[in-house]
Design an enzyme around this catalytic site. Structure first.
Site, short mmCIF file in Angstrom:
data_model
loop_
_atom_site.label_atom_id
_atom_site.label_comp_id
_atom_site.label_asym_id
_atom_site.label_seq_id
_atom_site.Cartn_x
_atom_site.Cartn_y
_atom_site.Cartn_z
N PHE A 36 0.82 -0.93 -0.21
CA PHE A 36 -0.06 -0.15 -0.21
C PHE A 36 1.06 1.14 -0.02
O PHE A 36 1.63 1.68 0.88
CB PHE A 36 -0.98 0.01 1.15
CG PHE A 36 -1.91 1.22 1.20
CD1 PHE A 36 -2.89 1.24 0.40
CD2 PHE A 36 -1.45 2.48 2.07
CE1 PHE A 36 -3.75 2.47 0.57
CE2 PHE A 36 -2.44 3.62 1.91
CZ PHE A 36 -3.38 3.51 1.08
N ASP A 61 9.36 2.76 1.03
CA ASP A 61 8.14 3.29 1.33
C ASP A 61 8.25 3.58 3.31
O ASP A 61 7.58 2.43 3.48
CB ASP A 61 7.06 3.17 0.85
CG ASP A 61 5.75 3.88 1.25
OD1 ASP A 61 5.64 4.45 2.36
OD2 ASP A 61 4.77 3.70 0.66
N LYS A 88 2.94 11.17 7.19
CA LYS A 88 2.19 10.68 8.38
C LYS A 88 2.76 11.52 9.69
O LYS A 88 2.57 12.70 10.12
CB LYS A 88 2.03 9.26 8.54
CG LYS A 88 1.20 8.65 7.72
CD LYS A 88 0.67 7.26 7.88
CE LYS A 88 -0.29 6.79 6.71
NZ LYS A 88 -1.41 7.53 6.41
#
Length: 413
Positions: free
Chosen positions: A146, A231, A260
């Site tokens: 993801f 990532d 984030k």
């Protein structure tokens, strides 16, 4: 223990009605306030937040240092666009590259933007530096990954919910099994500009690859003249007990995406950090963002770096993570969990099939008892509390989880 079971199911439903697009299916909780590891809903009920905004709230809700940095910057300058420099952009770049042991950074806003930036940089580097014929660059990615939900990123996805009905898809991706370095090697050829993976697959249920996976990918990319792109939007900035998850494997990516937690739960802040030779191909006009690296974002980002620089929070995540591991392993031994994967203060928990409990149902029962978390993919729960959670609150969350599972199994709590 907090018990919210008496609250009617409709009591916290949002009044948005048809005005809000239905692209999320939230739990039946409407939050109003938060501080530290705790949040309060519109009815004054308190909940222990064990999701932490998918790691965006690594430092808890309204961390005093982050709120102070944001408030101070609001009184001076919030946005310039990148048409002009401002006095915090350079210091933020220096601080973040020093924290991550990298040479250069490019600021963006969301995690998906950071991944898109890394993809563009890798392709441009492939054409201008490696010499791949224009338009033929390939990137090897992992199934179950993801990386976001933009059109190019979902083209690399194997999740039907994320991908289906959003084509035509961007070409140039080769999907191989996650954790399988041999499969990645077989997919690499002279057109390969990068291997792009998550060090830990968060959305898939905190899937942790073999210990030699990242080192083997690093060696593969070195031998093939390709870039290793990691990532770390979810795994980075303390979650795994280290500043970056790649630190656990002793490797350094050519490009690393961050997001984030970089915004401290206050505003979206992301960045790509890595080698100067690679990010340097993005010259004026080739890539940009109006809000990327804005003064408010840099002020908060600098405060985030200040929190992580001493290493105390990473050490705390390791220590509390050991307790988390011991507790969930005991639930596996008890037959309440079919599996548990933990790294730092992060866990993916598979509810035992015999309990007949989906991950969604388990999270609803936890919410009814005052603990917030989220399911992912069937019967899997993920736990990612703030790194600032107290040992007592972590015990409360795990005690509540055990009670919910034992109740589902028909055992006394």
């Amino acid at each position: 223990m907090l018990d919210h079971a008496a609250a009617p199911a409709s009591a916290t439903r949002t009044a948005a009605g048809d005005a809000l697009a239905p692209n999320y299916h939230p739990l039946d909780v409407v939050l109003h306030a938060g501080k530290g590891s705790w949040v309060t809903d519109v009815h004054g009920r308190r909940y222990l937040d064990c999701l932490a905004g998918y790691s965006a709230l690594n430092f808890g809700h309204r961390h005093p240092a982050l709120v102070a940095a944001a408030k101070a910057q609001l009184d001076t300058l919030t946005l310039t666009s990148r048409a002009f420099d401002h006095d915090l952009l350079g210091p933020f770049a220096v601080a973040l590259t020093e924290l991550t042991g990298t040479e250069m950074m490019l600021p963006m806003n969301t995690g998906a933007e950071a991944v898109e930036t890394a993809i563009k940089a890798a392709r441009k580097w492939g054409y201008e530096v490696k010499g791949v014929p224009d338009g033929r660059a390939s990137i090897v990615v992992a199934d179950g990954a993801f990386h976001g939900r933009t059109t190019t990123i979902v083209s690399a996805s194997t999740d039907p919910e994320t991908r289906d009905h959003f084509g035509p898809y961007t070409p140039g991706f080769r999907v191989v099994p996650f954790g399988d370095a041999d499969a990645a090697a077989a997919a690499v050829d002279e057109t390969t500009v990068a291997v792009l993976v998550e060090p830990v697959q968060g959305e898939s249920g905190v899937l942790i690859p073999p210990a030699d996976y990242l080192p083997r990918l690093r060696a593969l990319c070195d031998d093939a003249g390709a870039l290793l792109v990691l990532d770390e939007v979810q795994s980075g900035l303390g979650r795994t007990g280290t500043t970056l998850a790649q630190d656990l494997a002793g490797v350094r990516a050519d490009l690393t995406t961050l997001g984030k937690a970089l915004g401290g739960g206050i505003l979206p802040v992301s960045a790509v950090v890595g080698r100067r030779e690679v990010l340097g191909v993005l010259t004026p006009g080739t890539h940009g963002s109006t809000f990327g690296g804005n003064p408010l974002a840099c002020a908060v980002g600098l405060a985030v770096v200040d929190l992580l620089a001493p290493g105390d929070l990473q050490a705390r995540a390791r220590a509390l993570g050991a307790e988390l591991t011991a507790r969930v392993d005991a639930l596996v031994a008890e037959g309440l969990l079919a599996g548990a994967r933990t790294v730092g203060l992060w866990a993916g928990l598979d509810v035992a099939p015999a309990l007949g409990l989906t991950g969604r149902a388990a999270s609803e029962r936890l919410a009814a008892r005052g603990v917030l978390t989220k399911d992912t993919h069937g019967s899997t729960l993920r736990l990612a509390p703030p790194l600032t959670i107290t040992a007592e609150d972590l015990d409360l969350a795990l005690d509540t989880l055990a009670d919910v599972l034992r109740e589902a199994a028909g055992r006394p709590a």
